[in-house]
Scaffold this motif. Structure first.
Motif, PDB file in Angstrom:
ATOM      1  N   THR A  71       0.870  -1.164   0.000  1.00 26.62           N
ATOM      2  CA  THR A  71       0.000   0.000   0.000  1.00 26.62           C
ATOM      3  C   THR A  71       0.914   1.223   0.000  1.00 26.62           C
ATOM      4  O   THR A  71       1.780   1.351   0.860  1.00 26.62           O
ATOM      5  N   ILE A  72       0.722   2.092  -0.967  1.00 29.50           N
ATOM      6  CA  ILE A  72       1.589   3.245  -1.177  1.00 29.50           C
ATOM      7  C   ILE A  72       0.830   4.516  -0.826  1.00 29.50           C
ATOM      8  O   ILE A  72      -0.346   4.657  -1.181  1.00 29.50           O
ATOM      9  N   ASN A  73       1.490   5.443  -0.144  1.00 30.20           N
ATOM     10  CA  ASN A  73       0.884   6.711   0.230  1.00 30.20           C
ATOM     11  C   ASN A  73       0.429   7.477  -1.013  1.00 30.20           C
ATOM     12  O   ASN A  73       1.228   7.724  -1.910  1.00 30.20           O
ATOM     13  N   GLY A  74      -0.859   7.831  -1.063  1.00 25.01           N
ATOM     14  CA  GLY A  74      -1.397   8.597  -2.177  1.00 25.01           C
ATOM     15  C   GLY A  74      -1.448   7.841  -3.486  1.00 25.01           C
ATOM     16  O   GLY A  74      -1.401   8.433  -4.558  1.00 25.01           O
ATOM     17  N   HIS A  75      -1.553   6.532  -3.423  1.00 29.63           N
ATOM     18  CA  HIS A  75      -1.448   5.705  -4.630  1.00 29.63           C
ATOM     19  C   HIS A  75      -2.250   4.431  -4.405  1.00 29.63           C
ATOM     20  O   HIS A  75      -2.400   3.990  -3.273  1.00 29.63           O
ATOM     21  N   GLU A  76      -2.723   3.847  -5.463  1.00 27.02           N
ATOM     22  CA  GLU A  76      -3.368   2.545  -5.329  1.00 27.02           C
ATOM     23  C   GLU A  76      -2.325   1.487  -5.012  1.00 27.02           C
ATOM     24  O   GLU A  76      -1.139   1.685  -5.251  1.00 27.02           O
ATOM     25  N   GLY A  77      -2.755   0.367  -4.503  1.00 25.37           N
ATOM     26  CA  GLY A  77      -1.844  -0.698  -4.117  1.00 25.37           C
ATOM     27  C   GLY A  77      -1.082  -1.313  -5.280  1.00 25.37           C
ATOM     28  O   GLY A  77      -1.451  -1.162  -6.433  1.00 25.37           O
ATOM     29  N   ILE A  78      -0.007  -1.997  -4.926  1.00 28.21           N
ATOM     30  CA  ILE A  78       0.829  -2.689  -5.888  1.00 28.21           C
ATOM     31  C   ILE A  78       0.846  -4.162  -5.512  1.00 28.21           C
ATOM     32  O   ILE A  78       0.986  -4.502  -4.341  1.00 28.21           O
ATOM     33  N   SER A  79       0.720  -5.025  -6.496  1.00 28.30           N
ATOM     34  CA  SER A  79       0.808  -6.471  -6.282  1.00 28.30           C
ATOM     35  C   SER A  79       2.005  -7.003  -7.043  1.00 28.30           C
ATOM     36  O   SER A  79       2.148  -6.758  -8.241  1.00 28.30           O
ATOM     37  N   LEU A  80       2.866  -7.729  -6.327  1.00 32.28           N
ATOM     38  CA  LEU A  80       4.041  -8.325  -6.947  1.00 32.28           C
ATOM     39  C   LEU A  80       3.978  -9.835  -6.798  1.00 32.28           C
ATOM     40  O   LEU A  80       3.728 -10.346  -5.707  1.00 32.28           O
ATOM     41  N   ARG A  81       4.212 -10.519  -7.894  1.00 36.43           N
ATOM     42  CA  ARG A  81       4.308 -11.972  -7.845  1.00 36.43           C
ATOM     43  C   ARG A  81       5.693 -12.316  -7.326  1.00 36.43           C
ATOM     44  O   ARG A  81       6.696 -11.763  -7.769  1.00 36.43           O
ATOM     45  N   VAL A  82       5.755 -13.226  -6.356  1.00 31.07           N
ATOM     46  CA  VAL A  82       7.022 -13.618  -5.754  1.00 31.07           C
ATOM     47  C   VAL A  82       7.582 -14.829  -6.489  1.00 31.07           C
ATOM     48  O   VAL A  82       6.914 -15.856  -6.602  1.00 31.07           O
ATOM     49  N   ILE A  83       8.798 -14.669  -6.991  1.00 23.58           N
ATOM     50  CA  ILE A  83       9.509 -15.796  -7.585  1.00 23.58           C
ATOM     51  C   ILE A  83      10.196 -16.501  -6.423  1.00 23.58           C
ATOM     52  O   ILE A  83      10.892 -15.865  -5.632  1.00 23.58           O
ATOM     53  N   GLN A  84      10.004 -17.778  -6.301  1.00 27.75           N
ATOM     54  CA  GLN A  84      10.569 -18.515  -5.179  1.00 27.75           C
ATOM     55  C   GLN A  84      12.087 -18.367  -5.141  1.00 27.75           C
ATOM     56  O   GLN A  84      12.736 -18.455  -6.178  1.00 27.75           O
ATOM     57  N   PRO A  85      12.652 -18.139  -3.949  1.00 26.72           N
ATOM     58  CA  PRO A  85      14.100 -17.924  -3.833  1.00 26.72           C
ATOM     59  C   PRO A  85      14.945 -19.035  -4.447  1.00 26.72           C
ATOM     60  O   PRO A  85      16.005 -18.769  -5.008  1.00 26.72           O
ATOM     61  N   GLU A  86      14.457 -20.246  -4.384  1.00 29.19           N
ATOM     62  CA  GLU A  86      15.248 -21.381  -4.896  1.00 29.19           C
ATOM     63  C   GLU A  86      15.145 -21.546  -6.411  1.00 29.19           C
ATOM     64  O   GLU A  86      15.822 -22.406  -6.986  1.00 29.19           O
ATOM     65  N   ALA A  87      14.346 -20.739  -7.075  1.00 32.26           N
ATOM     66  CA  ALA A  87      14.204 -20.848  -8.530  1.00 32.26           C
ATOM     67  C   ALA A  87      15.544 -20.593  -9.211  1.00 32.26           C
ATOM     68  O   ALA A  87      16.282 -19.688  -8.841  1.00 32.26           O
ATOM     69  N   ALA A  88      15.862 -21.394 -10.198  1.00 28.63           N
ATOM     70  CA  ALA A  88      17.098 -21.227 -10.953  1.00 28.63           C
ATOM     71  C   ALA A  88      16.977 -20.002 -11.845  1.00 28.63           C
ATOM     72  O   ALA A  88      15.922 -19.741 -12.421  1.00 28.63           O
ATOM     73  N   TYR A  89      18.043 -19.258 -11.988  1.00 30.53           N
ATOM     74  CA  TYR A  89      18.041 -18.048 -12.804  1.00 30.53           C
ATOM     75  C   TYR A  89      17.584 -18.337 -14.226  1.00 30.53           C
ATOM     76  O   TYR A  89      16.769 -17.617 -14.780  1.00 30.53           O
ATOM     77  N   ALA A  90      18.049 -19.411 -14.805  1.00 33.28           N
ATOM     78  CA  ALA A  90      17.703 -19.745 -16.188  1.00 33.28           C
ATOM     79  C   ALA A  90      16.226 -20.062 -16.346  1.00 33.28           C
ATOM     80  O   ALA A  90      15.651 -19.857 -17.405  1.00 33.28           O
ATOM     81  N   SER A  91      15.591 -20.565 -15.276  1.00 35.72           N
ATOM     82  CA  SER A  91      14.183 -20.932 -15.380  1.00 35.72           C
ATOM     83  C   SER A  91      13.255 -19.874 -14.801  1.00 35.72           C
ATOM     84  O   SER A  91      12.047 -20.070 -14.750  1.00 35.72           O
ATOM     85  N   ALA A  92      13.812 -18.752 -14.352  1.00 37.56           N
ATOM     86  CA  ALA A  92      12.984 -17.687 -13.771  1.00 37.56           C
ATOM     87  C   ALA A  92      12.045 -17.129 -14.837  1.00 37.56           C
ATOM     88  O   ALA A  92      12.380 -17.072 -16.014  1.00 37.56           O
TER      89      ALA A  92
END
Length: 135
Positions: A71-92
């Motif tokens: 939730t951002i001041n003076g702004h609508e909310g932001i939704s971010l999809r979380v890439i799992q930490p263990e995901a390989a860079y090549a398969s991100a």
């Protein structure tokens, strides 16, 4: 979905300060609150210290485990999809231009790239988008 985030771990206390600081810089506004799924994260504090202030953290069981909301001041909310930490860079997951998330794994600004010009046009034509691309 406004973008993707690839944290290094599931430790919320360690990961959220960097995310909040990056989003604040990107938008030029302050994050007021972060929401996340309680079972997807470890070490979840009630507040995160960032830039001399405390950002509230909400823990939910009803939200998507792979999502973080800000939730951002003076702004609508932001939704971010979380890439799992263990995901390989090549398969991100790739952004629309085919690029993987940024290597330092901060919030993927590439997810917002290209939206800014479209947002400016939309706002100039009488529509309204916030700076993150949220309608």
């Amino acid at each position: 979905m406004d973008g993707e985030w690839w944290p290094r771990s599931t430790d919320a206390a360690a990961e959220l300060p960097g995310l909040i600081a990056a989003v604040d810089r990107r938008l030029g506004k302050m994050t007021l609150r972060v929401g996340l799924h309680v079972d997807a994260w470890s070490n979840i504090p009630h507040r995160i210290p960032v830039a001399g202030r405390a950002v509230k953290v909400g823990w939910f069981q009803s939200m998507d485990r792979g999502l973080v909301t800000l939730t951002i001041n003076g702004h609508e909310g932001i939704s971010l999809r979380v890439i799992q930490p263990e995901a390989a860079y090549a398969s991100a997951p790739r952004d629309p231009n085919g690029a993987p998330p940024v290597e330092d794994r901060t919030p993927a600004p590439g997810a917002w790239a290209g939206q800014e010009a479209a947002q400016d046009v939309w706002e100039d034509e009488g529509g309204h988008f916030g700076r993150s691309g949220c309608p």
